[in-house]
Design a protein around this motif. Structure first.
Motif, PDB file in Angstrom:
ATOM      1  N   GLN A   1     105.574  28.973   7.250  1.00  0.00           N
ATOM      2  CA  GLN A   1     106.477  30.089   6.968  1.00  0.00           C
ATOM      3  C   GLN A   1     105.889  31.405   7.455  1.00  0.00           C
ATOM      4  OE1 GLN A   1     109.693  29.913   5.436  1.00  0.00           O
ATOM      5  NE2 GLN A   1     109.698  31.953   6.350  1.00  0.00           N
ATOM      6  N   THR A   2     104.579  31.571   7.296  1.00  0.00           N
ATOM      7  CA  THR A   2     103.939  32.804   7.758  1.00  0.00           C
ATOM      8  C   THR A   2     104.071  32.955   9.265  1.00  0.00           C
ATOM      9  OG1 THR A   2     102.364  32.783   5.923  1.00  0.00           O
ATOM     10  CG2 THR A   2     101.761  34.070   7.866  1.00  0.00           C
TER      11      THR A   2
ATOM     12  N   THR B   1     104.211  38.722   4.280  1.00  0.00           N
ATOM     13  CA  THR B   1     105.127  38.925   5.395  1.00  0.00           C
ATOM     14  C   THR B   1     106.542  38.962   4.842  1.00  0.00           C
ATOM     15  OG1 THR B   1     105.186  36.518   5.764  1.00  0.00           O
ATOM     16  CG2 THR B   1     103.637  37.811   7.114  1.00  0.00           C
ATOM     17  N   CYS B   2     107.496  39.287   5.702  1.00  0.00           N
ATOM     18  CA  CYS B   2     108.899  39.347   5.296  1.00  0.00           C
ATOM     19  C   CYS B   2     109.654  38.153   5.854  1.00  0.00           C
ATOM     20  CB  CYS B   2     109.552  40.630   5.811  1.00  0.00           C
ATOM     21  SG  CYS B   2     108.994  42.123   4.979  1.00  0.00           S
ATOM     22  N   ASP B   3     110.468  37.521   5.010  1.00  0.00           N
ATOM     23  CA  ASP B   3     111.316  36.447   5.509  1.00  0.00           C
ATOM     24  C   ASP B   3     112.574  37.044   6.140  1.00  0.00           C
ATOM     25  OD1 ASP B   3     113.063  37.126   3.441  1.00  0.00           O
ATOM     26  OD2 ASP B   3     112.542  35.396   2.201  1.00  0.00           O
ATOM     27  N   ALA B   4     113.494  36.191   6.543  1.00  0.00           N
ATOM     28  CA  ALA B   4     114.680  36.665   7.258  1.00  0.00           C
ATOM     29  C   ALA B   4     115.523  37.618   6.424  1.00  0.00           C
ATOM     30  CB  ALA B   4     115.524  35.471   7.703  1.00  0.00           C
TER      31      ALA B   4
ATOM     32  N   ASN C   1     107.633  33.909  10.079  1.00  0.00           N
ATOM     33  CA  ASN C   1     107.914  35.297   9.720  1.00  0.00           C
ATOM     34  C   ASN C   1     107.305  36.271  10.720  1.00  0.00           C
ATOM     35  OD1 ASN C   1     109.256  34.391   7.457  1.00  0.00           O
ATOM     36  ND2 ASN C   1     107.636  34.927   6.014  1.00  0.00           N
TER      37      ASN C   1
ATOM     38  N   HIS D   1     106.980  37.105   1.333  1.00  0.00           N
ATOM     39  CA  HIS D   1     106.345  35.789   1.345  1.00  0.00           C
ATOM     40  C   HIS D   1     104.842  36.014   1.275  1.00  0.00           C
ATOM     41  CE1 HIS D   1     105.558  31.593   2.258  1.00  0.00           C
ATOM     42  NE2 HIS D   1     104.691  31.993   3.158  1.00  0.00           N
TER      43      HIS D   1
END
Length: 206
Positions: free
Chosen positions: A47-48, A9-12, A51, A17
């Motif tokens: 975190q996932t 996935t993409c973080d901010a 995201n 990630h």
């Protein structure tokens, strides 16, 4: 059935990630060789999950490298695995994946500790053939799942389960399986807290 693999996935900031995850897939779709839907269950607070709440897209990968899986679970996958931008979603494709499914979240239920995210597969990519797992690789996968659940209140001492898996690794594993299992054993020992069931304050890490 649950299919174990890695989700990117993409973080901010848009950076990749990587997390271990086993989405549910439809048995009929699996039998037909065409997976159109994924049912993801990330832990709330991970975190996932964060995201995917911010950017409801990602990529699920089927891999045969259990050492990479172990390093991701242990949080020691540095440098990150080689990857390239996805083609249909905001996300990343791992270069070494056997199969990758780009997905978009269609429905989300975030009311429980395990979120329920129903995703549509929007693109499929095939890399090198998946040759299968031997008993050692299966043991590493089981150990990885155990480690990802040590933050739960009901978690038990991982030692007995890991000792039960060790003979499978020692008898049938190669160097990568042995290293992967060692990484997970060290991680389990570091995260386990007998006085509170687990390092609950840390919460889910993936």
């Amino acid at each position: 059935m649950i299919l174990e693999g890695l989700v990117t996935t993409c973080d901010a900031a848009g950076s990749m990630h990587v997390a271990a995850m086993g989405p549910w897939i439809d048995d009929a779709e699996r039998a037909a060789g065409r997976i159109a839907r994924l049912s993801l269950r990330p832990f709330a607070g991970s975190q996932t999950a964060a995201n995917l709440a911010r950017c409801a897209e990602g990529v699920f990968h089927v891999i045969d490298d259990v050492l990479l899986l172990a390093r991701v679970v242990a949080g020691v996958a540095a440098p990150p695995p080689a990857a390239r931008p996805a083609t249909r979603v905001r996300g990343w494709l791992l270069d070494d994946a056997c199969v990758a499914y780009e997905f978009a979240i269609a429905e989300a239920d975030r009311s429980t500790a395990r979120e329920r995210l129903e995703a549509r597969v929007v693109a499929e990519h095939h890399g090198r053939p998946f040759l299968g797992f031997n008993r050692a690789a299966h043991a590493v996968v089981e150990a990885a799942i155990l480690v990802t659940r040590l933050h739960l209140p009901e978690a038990a001492d991982p030692g007995p389960a890991l000792r039960g898996l060790e003979p499978l690794v020692s008898k049938t594993g190669g160097p990568r399986e042995h290293e992967a299992f060692a990484v997970l054993c060290r991680t389990a020992a570091a995260r386990w807290r007998p006085d509170c069931g687990a390092s609950a304050a840390a919460g889910p890490r993936l």
